[in-house]
Design a protein around this motif. Structure first.
Motif, short mmCIF file in Angstrom:
data_model
loop_
_atom_site.label_atom_id
_atom_site.label_comp_id
_atom_site.label_asym_id
_atom_site.label_seq_id
_atom_site.Cartn_x
_atom_site.Cartn_y
_atom_site.Cartn_z
N GLY A 191 4.36 -8.40 -3.89
CA GLY A 191 4.06 -6.98 -3.74
C GLY A 191 3.67 -6.65 -2.32
N LEU A 192 2.87 -7.53 -1.73
CA LEU A 192 2.41 -7.31 -0.35
C LEU A 192 3.58 -7.33 0.63
CD1 LEU A 192 -0.22 -6.94 1.29
CD2 LEU A 192 -0.26 -9.41 1.62
N ILE A 193 4.47 -8.31 0.48
CA ILE A 193 5.65 -8.40 1.36
C ILE A 193 6.57 -7.19 1.16
CG2 ILE A 193 7.73 -9.75 1.89
CD1 ILE A 193 6.16 -12.26 0.99
N LEU B 136 -0.64 -7.06 -10.49
CA LEU B 136 -0.87 -7.76 -9.22
C LEU B 136 0.20 -7.42 -8.18
CD1 LEU B 136 -2.16 -11.15 -10.58
CD2 LEU B 136 -3.38 -9.65 -9.00
N PHE B 137 1.45 -7.28 -8.64
CA PHE B 137 2.51 -6.88 -7.72
C PHE B 137 2.20 -5.50 -7.12
CE2 PHE B 137 6.43 -4.96 -6.36
CZ PHE B 137 7.13 -5.99 -5.75
N VAL B 138 1.81 -4.56 -7.98
CA VAL B 138 1.49 -3.21 -7.50
C VAL B 138 0.25 -3.24 -6.62
CG1 VAL B 138 0.77 -0.90 -8.24
CG2 VAL B 138 2.65 -2.04 -9.41
N LEU C 216 3.66 4.46 -3.76
CA LEU C 216 2.49 3.62 -4.03
C LEU C 216 2.01 2.95 -2.74
CD1 LEU C 216 3.59 2.03 -7.43
CD2 LEU C 216 1.74 3.68 -7.06
N ALA D 294 -0.72 -3.28 1.26
CA ALA D 294 0.11 -3.42 2.46
C ALA D 294 -0.35 -2.50 3.60
CB ALA D 294 1.58 -3.16 2.11
N ALA D 295 -0.57 -1.22 3.30
CA ALA D 295 -0.98 -0.27 4.35
C ALA D 295 -2.36 -0.59 4.92
CB ALA D 295 -0.89 1.17 3.84
N ALA E 242 2.93 -13.12 -7.44
CA ALA E 242 3.20 -11.72 -7.77
C ALA E 242 2.51 -10.81 -6.75
CB ALA E 242 2.71 -11.40 -9.18
N LEU E 243 1.26 -11.13 -6.45
CA LEU E 243 0.50 -10.35 -5.46
C LEU E 243 1.17 -10.44 -4.08
CD1 LEU E 243 -2.25 -8.78 -4.94
CD2 LEU E 243 -3.14 -10.98 -4.16
N ILE F 42 6.99 -0.45 4.93
CA ILE F 42 6.35 0.15 6.11
C ILE F 42 7.17 -0.13 7.37
CG2 ILE F 42 4.32 0.04 7.61
CD1 ILE F 42 2.65 -0.56 5.06
N PRO G 128 -2.68 4.61 -0.06
CA PRO G 128 -3.94 4.44 0.67
C PRO G 128 -4.02 5.26 1.96
CG PRO G 128 -3.04 2.31 0.05
CD PRO G 128 -1.97 3.32 -0.22
N ILE H 130 10.13 -1.32 -9.01
CA ILE H 130 8.77 -0.76 -8.94
C ILE H 130 8.47 0.14 -10.13
CG2 ILE H 130 7.08 0.39 -7.47
CD1 ILE H 130 8.35 -2.12 -6.25
N THR I 210 5.49 -0.74 -12.69
CA THR I 210 4.40 0.23 -12.80
C THR I 210 4.24 0.68 -14.25
OG1 THR I 210 4.90 1.00 -10.57
CG2 THR I 210 3.50 2.41 -11.90
N GLY J 111 -0.51 -5.63 -4.65
CA GLY J 111 0.01 -6.09 -3.36
C GLY J 111 0.62 -4.94 -2.57
N LEU J 112 1.38 -4.07 -3.26
CA LEU J 112 1.95 -2.88 -2.61
C LEU J 112 0.85 -2.02 -2.01
CD1 LEU J 112 4.61 -1.17 -4.93
CD2 LEU J 112 5.01 -2.27 -2.73
N LEU J 113 -0.21 -1.81 -2.80
CA LEU J 113 -1.31 -0.93 -2.37
C LEU J 113 -2.09 -1.54 -1.20
CD1 LEU J 113 -2.63 0.14 -5.89
CD2 LEU J 113 -1.49 1.62 -4.24
N LEU K 107 4.90 -4.25 2.92
CA LEU K 107 5.02 -4.36 4.38
C LEU K 107 6.47 -4.09 4.81
CD1 LEU K 107 2.76 -7.50 5.02
CD2 LEU K 107 2.27 -5.13 5.65
N SER L 139 11.07 -10.42 -0.79
CA SER L 139 10.08 -10.21 -1.84
C SER L 139 10.73 -10.25 -3.22
CB SER L 139 9.40 -8.85 -1.62
OG SER L 139 8.86 -8.36 -2.83
N LEU M 111 -3.71 -3.53 5.12
CA LEU M 111 -3.53 -4.72 5.95
C LEU M 111 -2.90 -4.34 7.29
CD1 LEU M 111 -3.60 -7.88 6.09
CD2 LEU M 111 -1.25 -7.86 5.27
#
Lengths: 146, 144
Positions: free
Chosen positions: A10-12, B56-58, A107, B64-65, A6-7, A18, A111, B34, B38, B60-62, A15, B20, B67
């Motif tokens: 979300g990361l993929i 955890l999915f959210v 979201l 990304a930037a 799941a994590l 972006i 950051p 999303i 959320t 991961g989104l947070l 990215l 994804s 990283l």
């Protein structure tokens, strides 16, 4: 294991937003501005995403009864076009056109902490909260809709 | 302000988004929508596991930037053109509309269309239309 994936998903996803430019509201608004500074890039984001997801889902559902780390595929089964769906989508589109953000990009961009994003996200969460506490006002509301 | 037309990067990024969505469905059996994920985090009635997976999915989104910053040495290129007041209104409408209409660009636009869902196709055409009209009104009629 499912939590790790799941994590990772979300990361993929973030990215991808972006890389595609979709986390940049200026680019989204230009996509929506056909008669001005039009930037057609986002059509390629949607196209690329569907080009992977459609065959991916089809293969998955054809070859497996269950997900790898869970016991059921949670896929919506409704097919009725009720007013609530259209009202919600129409309102969502207006907001998207005003700010250039939809939930995923907002979201992902949080950051980076641009002032506009820091304002947008809490108001978005408030809007979600409000929707969950809004009774269904459509005439067919009591015919078993969720 | 003009932005550069980036067909290849956008196509590649879009394919990552698709990957994804397939990964989340293959491992967790969930739609990568999303707004839905959320909302689930903040819904006390949803079961603990669903909340955890959504959170955890959210997360991961947070991540990304940050990283992206770590690897490339700079934040992703970004510009938020609308005024603070407009962003507040936009946020409210996006959050309300996505929850009320059961989905946003990801849930309806990517996952729903990929499943051939009539509801999602109609929702996507609807929000695309109102978004195009909104930008036209704001930029060419009001001139904001």
């Amino acid at each position: 294991m499912k939590q790790i994936f799941a994590l990772l998903s979300g990361l993929i996803f973030g990215l991808g937003l972006i890389v595609s430019g979709m986390a940049n509201p200026a680019k989204v608004l230009n996509f929506l501005d056909v008669f001005g500074t039009w930037d057609p890039s986002l059509a390629f984001v949607m196209g690329g995403a569907i080009a992977v997801t459609a065959p991916g889902f089809a293969l998955l559902f054809r070859n497996r009864q269950t997900p790898l780390f869970d016991n059921t595929f949670r896929v919506p089964t409704r097919n009725d076009l009720e007013p609530k769906l259209l009202t919600g989508a129409a309102i969502f589109g207006i907001g998207w056109g005003l700010g250039g953000f939809c939930p995923g990009p907002a979201l992902t961009a949080l950051p980076v902490a641009a002032t506009g994003t820091l304002i947008f996200v809490p108001f978005m969460l408030a809007g979600m909260w409000a929707a969950r506490h809004t009774p269904n006002i459509s005439p067919n509301a009591n015919k078993g809709a969720a | 302000m003009e932005t550069e037309f980036t067909p290849w990067l956008s196509l590649g990024g879009g394919m990552m988004i698709g990957a994804s969505a397939v990964l989340l469905m293959a491992t967790n059996g969930r739609i990568a929508g999303i707004s839905g994920l959320t909302a689930k985090i903040f819904t006390r009635s949803s079961d603990g596991e669903a909340r955890g997976v959504s959170a955890l999915f959210v997360l991961g989104l947070l991540l990304a930037a940050p990283l992206w910053l770590l690897v490339s040495g700079g934040w992703p290129q970004q510009w938020v053109p609308s005024s603070p007041v407009l962003m507040a209104v936009a946020g409210l409408l996006v959050g309300f509309g996505a929850s009320y209409g059961n989905g946003c660009t990801s849930g309806h636009g990517v996952c729903g269309i990929s499943r051939g869902s009539a509801r999602s196709i109609v929702a996507t055409v609807t929000f695309m239309a109102t978004a195009f009209v909104t930008v036209f009104v704001m930029r060419h009629l009001i001139g904001a």
